[in-house]
Design a protein around this motif. Structure first.
Motif, mmCIF file in Angstrom:
data_model
loop_
_atom_site.group_PDB
_atom_site.id
_atom_site.type_symbol
_atom_site.label_atom_id
_atom_site.label_comp_id
_atom_site.label_asym_id
_atom_site.label_seq_id
_atom_site.Cartn_x
_atom_site.Cartn_y
_atom_site.Cartn_z
ATOM 1 N N ASN A 12 0.802 -1.233 0.000
ATOM 2 C CA ASN A 12 0.000 0.000 0.000
ATOM 3 C C ASN A 12 0.834 1.282 0.000
ATOM 4 O OD1 ASN A 12 -2.620 -1.324 0.057
ATOM 5 N ND2 ASN A 12 -2.075 -1.949 2.142
ATOM 6 N N THR A 13 2.014 1.229 -0.627
ATOM 7 C CA THR A 13 2.849 2.438 -0.731
ATOM 8 C C THR A 13 2.831 3.022 -2.138
ATOM 9 O OG1 THR A 13 4.812 1.080 -1.201
ATOM 10 C CG2 THR A 13 4.415 1.689 1.111
ATOM 11 N N GLN A 14 2.174 2.325 -3.082
ATOM 12 C CA GLN A 14 2.100 2.795 -4.455
ATOM 13 C C GLN A 14 0.637 2.887 -4.875
ATOM 14 O OE1 GLN A 14 6.419 0.874 -5.827
ATOM 15 N NE2 GLN A 14 4.555 0.023 -6.653
ATOM 16 N N VAL A 15 -0.114 3.658 -4.086
ATOM 17 C CA VAL A 15 -1.561 3.738 -4.266
ATOM 18 C C VAL A 15 -1.991 5.202 -4.285
ATOM 19 C CG1 VAL A 15 -3.810 2.954 -3.440
ATOM 20 C CG2 VAL A 15 -1.758 1.587 -2.945
ATOM 21 N N VAL A 17 -13.440 1.151 -26.684
ATOM 22 C CA VAL A 17 -14.231 1.716 -25.579
ATOM 23 C C VAL A 17 -13.845 1.027 -24.274
ATOM 24 C CG1 VAL A 17 -16.559 2.030 -24.646
ATOM 25 C CG2 VAL A 17 -16.161 2.249 -27.117
ATOM 26 N N PHE A 18 -13.694 1.823 -23.226
ATOM 27 C CA PHE A 18 -13.467 1.283 -21.880
ATOM 28 C C PHE A 18 -14.816 1.101 -21.190
ATOM 29 C CE2 PHE A 18 -9.197 2.925 -22.625
ATOM 30 C CZ PHE A 18 -8.435 1.866 -22.147
ATOM 31 N N ASP A 19 -14.999 -0.102 -20.612
ATOM 32 C CA ASP A 19 -16.251 -0.442 -19.941
ATOM 33 C C ASP A 19 -16.003 -0.690 -18.457
ATOM 34 O OD1 ASP A 19 -18.163 -0.925 -22.355
ATOM 35 O OD2 ASP A 19 -16.342 -2.052 -22.861
ATOM 36 N N ARG A 20 -17.098 -0.699 -17.740
ATOM 37 C CA ARG A 20 -17.043 -1.108 -16.339
ATOM 38 C C ARG A 20 -17.556 -2.540 -16.225
ATOM 39 N NH1 ARG A 20 -19.057 4.066 -12.633
ATOM 40 N NH2 ARG A 20 -17.375 5.497 -13.276
ATOM 41 N N LYS A 21 -16.724 -3.401 -15.667
ATOM 42 C CA LYS A 21 -17.089 -4.800 -15.420
ATOM 43 C C LYS A 21 -17.402 -4.907 -13.931
ATOM 44 C CE LYS A 21 -15.037 -9.436 -15.816
ATOM 45 N NZ LYS A 21 -13.803 -10.182 -16.203
ATOM 46 N N ASN A 22 -18.647 -5.065 -13.599
ATOM 47 C CA ASN A 22 -19.096 -4.926 -12.208
ATOM 48 C C ASN A 22 -19.073 -6.246 -11.448
ATOM 49 O OD1 ASN A 22 -20.403 -1.983 -12.018
ATOM 50 N ND2 ASN A 22 -20.844 -2.834 -14.041
ATOM 51 N N TYR A 23 -18.307 -6.285 -10.402
ATOM 52 C CA TYR A 23 -18.366 -7.400 -9.450
ATOM 53 C C TYR A 23 -17.747 -6.922 -8.143
ATOM 54 C CZ TYR A 23 -13.391 -8.418 -10.499
ATOM 55 O OH TYR A 23 -12.035 -8.342 -10.658
ATOM 56 N N PHE A 24 -18.043 -7.609 -7.051
ATOM 57 C CA PHE A 24 -17.535 -7.178 -5.740
ATOM 58 C C PHE A 24 -16.483 -8.165 -5.247
ATOM 59 C CE2 PHE A 24 -17.444 -7.524 -1.133
ATOM 60 C CZ PHE A 24 -17.073 -6.228 -0.801
ATOM 61 N N TYR A 25 -15.353 -7.597 -4.823
ATOM 62 C CA TYR A 25 -14.340 -8.366 -4.104
ATOM 63 C C TYR A 25 -13.535 -7.375 -3.283
ATOM 64 C CZ TYR A 25 -11.777 -12.653 -3.202
ATOM 65 O OH TYR A 25 -11.259 -13.769 -2.591
ATOM 66 N N ALA A 26 -12.988 -7.851 -2.166
ATOM 67 C CA ALA A 26 -12.357 -6.928 -1.205
ATOM 68 C C ALA A 26 -11.182 -6.149 -1.806
ATOM 69 C CB ALA A 26 -11.879 -7.718 0.014
ATOM 70 N N ASP A 27 -10.459 -6.762 -2.754
ATOM 71 C CA ASP A 27 -9.282 -6.075 -3.315
ATOM 72 C C ASP A 27 -9.628 -5.270 -4.571
ATOM 73 O OD1 ASP A 27 -9.548 -8.070 -5.244
ATOM 74 O OD2 ASP A 27 -7.907 -9.285 -4.443
ATOM 75 N N LEU A 28 -10.917 -5.062 -4.840
ATOM 76 C CA LEU A 28 -11.367 -4.241 -5.964
ATOM 77 C C LEU A 28 -12.152 -3.051 -5.390
ATOM 78 C CD1 LEU A 28 -11.423 -4.330 -9.163
ATOM 79 C CD2 LEU A 28 -13.756 -5.190 -8.913
ATOM 80 N N PRO A 29 -11.441 -1.995 -4.999
ATOM 81 C CA PRO A 29 -12.075 -0.927 -4.218
ATOM 82 C C PRO A 29 -13.214 -0.211 -4.938
ATOM 83 C CG PRO A 29 -9.829 -0.313 -4.874
ATOM 84 C CD PRO A 29 -9.996 -1.757 -5.181
ATOM 85 N N GLN A 30 -13.189 -0.119 -6.282
ATOM 86 C CA GLN A 30 -14.261 0.568 -6.993
ATOM 87 C C GLN A 30 -15.575 -0.211 -6.979
ATOM 88 O OE1 GLN A 30 -11.205 -0.003 -8.413
ATOM 89 N NE2 GLN A 30 -10.612 1.628 -9.820
ATOM 90 N N GLY A 31 -15.470 -1.540 -6.836
ATOM 91 C CA GLY A 31 -16.653 -2.373 -7.019
ATOM 92 C C GLY A 31 -16.855 -2.702 -8.493
ATOM 93 N N LEU A 46 -3.029 -2.885 -2.129
ATOM 94 C CA LEU A 46 -3.535 -2.245 -3.336
ATOM 95 C C LEU A 46 -2.428 -1.751 -4.277
ATOM 96 C CD1 LEU A 46 -6.589 -0.201 -1.976
ATOM 97 C CD2 LEU A 46 -6.592 -2.420 -3.123
ATOM 98 N N ASN A 47 -1.195 -2.180 -4.044
ATOM 99 C CA ASN A 47 -0.113 -1.731 -4.926
ATOM 100 C C ASN A 47 -0.363 -2.094 -6.396
ATOM 101 O OD1 ASN A 47 1.391 -0.465 -2.996
ATOM 102 N ND2 ASN A 47 2.931 -2.063 -2.786
#
Length: 492
Positions: free
Chosen positions: A48-51, A89-103, A157-158
């Motif tokens: 978590n020093t490169q976040v 095109v950039f899309d959002r791929k939605n799923y939940f996991y603890a190491d994916l802070p955006q969701g 989260l590095n």
């Protein structure tokens, strides 16, 4: 495996099954900063020093595309002989996991940056053309660490936001050998291009493997996907186990269910992770914070001009210009650093081009052995291409024997001296003077008069004894061919 077609065929209960394999290779883009932030991508930093605030998904933080990562993806697509899409095109791929802070993960779905391409594999049964379905850019997730505390999971989260190229193959692979060759070829191409370092041990190259089985000629079976394999060894073990698992289910009258699996290296088995999602389960939609990416033809053409000589082209050059074998050319070109070293030897010593095969032998046998023993990469070798060329020329001119040259090469590694300096200081130059050789031979024959008589009586295998004695007396300095010729003449 069929020796003529390369198919991986498994027989069970008198039925033959063909294994069908497709790979999704996740290659980390070689760049100093992440795909949508300026955070460092350096490996091995403290957790978590490169976040940045973007990587941690703080509210209101907007992603900004890293132009260099875009160019790296285009360069890789060109190296794969693939279609570069002017619009993606950039899309959002939605799923939940603890190491994916955006969701959600910012990825590409219907409109990737790179379309269809090909990779050519040289197999023992001939060339195989493996289709590339697409290459798309996406951001990596963070890392969940489960083994530091029995009751807690730690999150680093590095890696969050690090740029990945996902290279999706068509289901064209048919054996473990082809999978091995395909991954190595992809890695080689990207390392030549400088778009991915390919270090699987650092997570720079990972693969998801899609596997199905069928009877030859049948339509494709239901596939299962094995996630996050980070070594070729594990990939091969996972395919072997999963193929046999699916065949067993079919033979027992069951139906293969589409699943996402994990592979356990300790048990050598796959286990279900979750039922396989379809695209609609991720609720893909265009990322509202990122405009469509429009690439002008001029940009693509400029990138094409930067493409270096890639493995296939370099290999063909070696075969055509230096008359090297397919095998030797393949060994040289598997790593850019090896073929660069070979080219530099011939650039320093253009007169060695007619002796390219001998240069290859000294690189791939003697030099490789020394580098391996000392755990040194060829680009860091203390033995420079110029000095290796000088050593080969001394062998060709008969100033030293091949046996002495091996010892000189060791000294060159340890002392960083030229071969001439080492040979002069140790008096190792080969004896080629006929009178000197005759004196040595006369001495050997006089001391072994009984064996001379045995030789003349028909025991011609004693020639090796006389050669060995002469080499021992001369400390290996006598020219072997001249020694043999003069010995045979004197003995007869």
């Amino acid at each position: 495996m069929s020796k003529t077609t390369g198919e991986y065929l498994i027989t069970r209960e008198k039925n033959i099954y063909e294994v069908v394999i497709g790979l999704e290779v996740h290659a980390q883009v070689l760049s100093n900063s992440k795909l949508f932030s300026s955070s460092s991508t350096k490996f091995g930093a403290e957790p978590n020093t490169q976040v940045s605030l973007v990587d941690a998904a703080f509210p209101g933080m907007l992603p900004v595309i890293n132009e260099y990562c875009i160019k790296q993806a285009v360069k890789t697509g060109i190296g794969l002989k693939a279609k570069i899409n002017n619009k993606s095109v950039f899309d959002r791929k939605n799923y939940f996991y603890a190491d994916l802070p955006q969701g959600y993960q910012i990825s590409q779905y219907k409109h990737p940056i790179v379309g269809e391409g090909t990779v050519i594999l040289d197999m023992s049964y001939g060339q195989r053309e493996i289709g590339i379905e697409r290459l798309h850019l996406e951001q990596d997730a963070g890392k969940s660490i489960h083994d530091l505390d029995p009751q807690s999971t730690f999150v680093d989260l590095n890696r969050s936001g690090v740029a990945l190229m996902e290279i999706v193959s068509k289901p064209d692979l048919r054996s473990l050998e082809e999978v091995n060759s395909y991954i190595k070829k992809l890695r080689s191409i990207m390392r030549y291009l400088g778009t991915c370092d390919g270090n699987m041990q650092e997570g720079s190259l990972r693969a998801d493997v899609n596997i199905s089985v069928r009877k030859p000629g049948d339509k494709l079976g239901t596939r299962c996907e094995i996630k996050n394999l980070n070594s070729i060894k594990f990939i091969k073990q996972a395919i072997e186990y999963e193929a046999r698992r699916q065949i067993k289910i079919i033979e027992e009258g069951g139906i293969i269910e589409q699943n996402t699996l994990l592979f356990n290296p300790q048990t050598g088995k796959t286990k279900p992770m979750r039922s396989k999602e379809e695209a609609h389960d991720y609720r893909y939609f265009p990322d509202p914070d990122l405009l469509p990416l429009n690439l002008e033809e001029e940009l693509i053409e400029n990138i094409k001009k930067e493409i270096p000589e890639l493995p296939d082209k370099r290999k063909n050059r070696y075969i055509n210009d230096y008359k090297l074998s397919n095998y030797d050319s393949s060994v040289l070109t598997i790593e850019k650093s090896i073929s660069d070293y070979f080219d530099q030897v011939l650039d320093c010593h253009k007169d060695l081009k007619k002796s390219a095969k001998l240069v290859v032998n000294w690189i791939t046998s003697e030099l490789f052995a020394i580098l391996k023993k000392n755990e040194t990469e060829i680009h860091n070798s203390p033995i420079t291409p110029d000095n290796l060329g000088l050593l080969v020329k001394l062998i060709i001119s008969n100033r030293i024997s091949g046996k002495i040259a091996k010892g000189v090469l060791e000294d060159m590694y340890q002392n960083k001296q030229t071969p001439g300096e080492i040979i002069d200081s140790k008096g190792l130059f080969q004896v080629t003077n006929v009178k000197e050789i005759e004196l040595i031979i006369d001495q050997i024959l006089k001391l072994n008069y009984d064996k001379v008589n045995d030789y003349k009586a028909g025991k011609t295998k004693l020639l090796g004894f006389f050669v060995g004695q002469a080499m021992q007396v001369s400390k290996g300095k006598v020219n072997p061919k001249m020694l043999n010729d003069i010995l045979i003449k004197k003995l007869s």
